[in-house]
Write an enzyme that holds these catalytic residues in place. Structure first.
Site, PDB file in Angstrom:
ATOM      1  N   ASP A   9       0.870  -1.173   0.000  1.00  0.00           N
ATOM      2  CA  ASP A   9       0.000   0.000   0.000  1.00  0.00           C
ATOM      3  C   ASP A   9       0.917   1.236   0.000  1.00  0.00           C
ATOM      4  OD1 ASP A   9      -2.243   1.750   0.632  1.00  0.00           O
ATOM      5  OD2 ASP A   9      -1.427   1.788   2.667  1.00  0.00           O
ATOM      6  N   ASP A  11      -0.227   5.166   0.895  1.00  0.00           N
ATOM      7  CA  ASP A  11      -0.479   6.178   1.927  1.00  0.00           C
ATOM      8  C   ASP A  11      -0.548   5.528   3.309  1.00  0.00           C
ATOM      9  OD1 ASP A  11      -0.775   8.551   0.247  1.00  0.00           O
ATOM     10  OD2 ASP A  11      -2.472   7.475  -0.592  1.00  0.00           O
ATOM     11  N   GLU A  18      -0.669  11.393   4.938  1.00  0.00           N
ATOM     12  CA  GLU A  18      -2.031  11.906   5.097  1.00  0.00           C
ATOM     13  C   GLU A  18      -2.114  13.250   5.817  1.00  0.00           C
ATOM     14  OE1 GLU A  18      -4.338  10.810   3.423  1.00  0.00           O
ATOM     15  OE2 GLU A  18      -4.283   8.659   3.183  1.00  0.00           O
ATOM     16  N   GLY A  53     -10.017  10.208  -2.553  1.00  0.00           N
ATOM     17  CA  GLY A  53     -10.223  11.634  -2.299  1.00  0.00           C
ATOM     18  C   GLY A  53     -11.592  12.136  -2.733  1.00  0.00           C
ATOM     19  N   LYS A  54     -12.023  11.755  -3.936  1.00  0.00           N
ATOM     20  CA  LYS A  54     -13.324  12.241  -4.423  1.00  0.00           C
ATOM     21  C   LYS A  54     -14.452  11.664  -3.558  1.00  0.00           C
ATOM     22  CE  LYS A  54     -12.815  11.263  -8.932  1.00  0.00           C
ATOM     23  NZ  LYS A  54     -11.428  11.104  -9.345  1.00  0.00           N
ATOM     24  N   GLU A  55     -14.311  10.380  -3.233  1.00  0.00           N
ATOM     25  CA  GLU A  55     -15.313   9.708  -2.401  1.00  0.00           C
ATOM     26  C   GLU A  55     -15.371  10.367  -1.020  1.00  0.00           C
ATOM     27  OE1 GLU A  55     -12.960   8.343  -4.216  1.00  0.00           O
ATOM     28  OE2 GLU A  55     -13.833   6.802  -5.483  1.00  0.00           O
ATOM     29  N   HIS A  82     -10.335  17.675  -6.747  1.00  0.00           N
ATOM     30  CA  HIS A  82      -9.401  16.565  -6.575  1.00  0.00           C
ATOM     31  C   HIS A  82      -8.169  16.776  -7.453  1.00  0.00           C
ATOM     32  CE1 HIS A  82      -8.269  12.133  -6.630  1.00  0.00           C
ATOM     33  NE2 HIS A  82      -8.307  12.446  -5.354  1.00  0.00           N
ATOM     34  N   ARG A  83      -8.407  17.253  -8.692  1.00  0.00           N
ATOM     35  CA  ARG A  83      -7.281  17.516  -9.604  1.00  0.00           C
ATOM     36  C   ARG A  83      -6.358  18.560  -8.979  1.00  0.00           C
ATOM     37  NH1 ARG A  83      -9.577  19.958 -13.975  1.00  0.00           N
ATOM     38  NH2 ARG A  83     -10.956  18.180 -14.196  1.00  0.00           N
TER      39      ARG A  83
HETATM   40  C1  XBP Z   1      -5.283   6.171   0.947  1.00  0.00           C
HETATM   41  C2  XBP Z   1      -6.460   6.897   0.485  1.00  0.00           C
HETATM   42  C3  XBP Z   1      -6.333   8.010  -0.476  1.00  0.00           C
HETATM   43  C4  XBP Z   1      -5.541   9.192   0.060  1.00  0.00           C
HETATM   44  C5  XBP Z   1      -5.701  10.405  -0.824  1.00  0.00           C
HETATM   45  O1  XBP Z   1      -4.840   5.351  -0.102  1.00  0.00           O
HETATM   46  O2  XBP Z   1      -7.569   6.555   0.875  1.00  0.00           O
HETATM   47  O3  XBP Z   1      -7.629   8.446  -0.787  1.00  0.00           O
HETATM   48  O4  XBP Z   1      -6.021   9.557   1.327  1.00  0.00           O
HETATM   49  O5  XBP Z   1      -5.417  10.134  -2.149  1.00  0.00           O
HETATM   50  P1  XBP Z   1      -3.897   4.030   0.170  1.00  0.00           P
HETATM   51  P2  XBP Z   1      -6.454  10.497  -3.325  1.00  0.00           P
HETATM   52  O6  XBP Z   1      -3.735   3.853   1.638  1.00  0.00           O
HETATM   53  O7  XBP Z   1      -4.664   2.928  -0.486  1.00  0.00           O
HETATM   54  O8  XBP Z   1      -2.588   4.309  -0.523  1.00  0.00           O
HETATM   55  O9  XBP Z   1      -7.000  11.848  -3.009  1.00  0.00           O
HETATM   56  O10 XBP Z   1      -5.631  10.486  -4.587  1.00  0.00           O
HETATM   57  O11 XBP Z   1      -7.512   9.428  -3.302  1.00  0.00           O
HETATM   58 MG    MG Z   2      -2.919   3.132   3.476  1.00  0.00          MG
END
Ligand code: XBP
Ligand code: MG
Length: 257
Positions: A9, A11, A18, A53-55, A82-83
């Site tokens: 994974d 993030d 985060e 992010g969008k969700e 988001h972009r």
């Molecule tokens: C973690 C997420 C992501 C990030 C933000 O992803 O849930 O949504 O918080 O990134 P992971 P985006 O742990 O699976 O890497 O805004 O691009 O979604």
């Molecule tokens: Mg993660």
């Protein structure tokens, strides 16, 4: 079963992205577009239950204004925010403000040198993954990975198993031949539903969660002179997580199940 691949994974697992990364970038994007939304660190911790992010923005808008969040024009707003959020995030990461978690670089290198396949299974975008890898490990970093499964390549994000299943297909391996590395409950559910044994290194946002059925739950991967500690295959454990250690845990798991 012989282990052939490790799937990571991003993030929270490769790096703490985060609180001081995505969250800050979301807030800047909100304020640039005149929205009075502000996600403080605690609120953001709650919002992380929604992956993507969008969700996450859609969920938040529904909680504060259920009627307004439904029209299709809201989708265009989320796409634009988001972009912009990801542009801001990329600039922050490219400037070197986010480092890999301890032991990540060491374990990735060891696994590659020993011929294991490496994959990524993440909810964030490919661009966000690439900028993090480049800024922390240099230009060769993305070629370390034989497969990067990111963002919208699947419709259903974690905790659905789809992203892990997508990466398994691309790597050409079975779930039992892989070990996943995750930091969060949605991540654990995603990997486990896809059939993978999973090592959890909780991030600052998930350190109070319980992680049932994880292969190991550790405070990190550890480095020589700074060992990790936690539980592995039902026993307390302390040390530096390397490939041989992971293989031993898998063997122990097979003999106990
Ligand atoms: C973690 C997420 C992501 C990030 C933000 O992803 O849930 O949504 O918080 O990134 P992971 P985006 O742990 O699976 O890497 O805004 O691009 O979604
Ligand atoms: Mg993660």
């Amino acid at each position: 079963m012989t282990i052939k691949a490790f799937i990571f994974d991003v993030d929270g697992t490769l790096a703490e992205t985060e609180r001081n990364g995505h969250r800050v970038a979301f807030n800047r994007a909100f304020s640039e577009s005149g929205l009075d939304w502000h996600w403080d660190p605690n609120l953001y911790g709650e919002l992380l239950a929604v992956t993507g992010g969008k969700e996450r923005m859609r969920h938040y808008w529904r909680t504060i204004d259920p009627m307004a969040a439904e029209p299709t024009c809201a989708e265009e707003l989320f796409r634009r925010l988001h972009r912009r959020k990801n542009e801001i995030y990329s600039e922050m990461v490219a400037s070197g403000s986010i480092e890999l978690r301890a032991g990540v670089r060491r374990l990735l290198r060891e696994a590659r040198e020993r011929g294991y396949l490496l994959g990524i299974a993440t909810t964030t975008t490919l661009e966000n993954v690439e900028v993090l890898l480049r800024s922390t490990m240099g230009t060769m970093a993305t070629s370390l990975f034989q497969c990067i499964g990111a963002g919208a390549v699947v419709v259903d994000k974690k905790p659905a198993p789809d992203i892990y299943e997508w990466v398994l297909r691309r790597l050409g391996v079975q779930a039992e031949e892989c070990v996943a590395f995750e930091d969060s409950l949605p991540g654990l559910h995603s990997a486990r539903q896809a059939g993978l044994e999973t090592v959890i290194t909780p991030s600052e946002y998930s350190c109070n969660s319980a992680f049932p059925h994880a292969l190991a739950v550790l405070d990190g991967l550890g480095e020589p002179g700074s060992p990790a500690s936690g539980m592995a295959v039902g026993k307390s454990w302390s040390g530096v997580v390397g490939v041989d250690q992971i293989l031993q845990w898998i063997e122990a798991r097979e003999t106990t199940s």
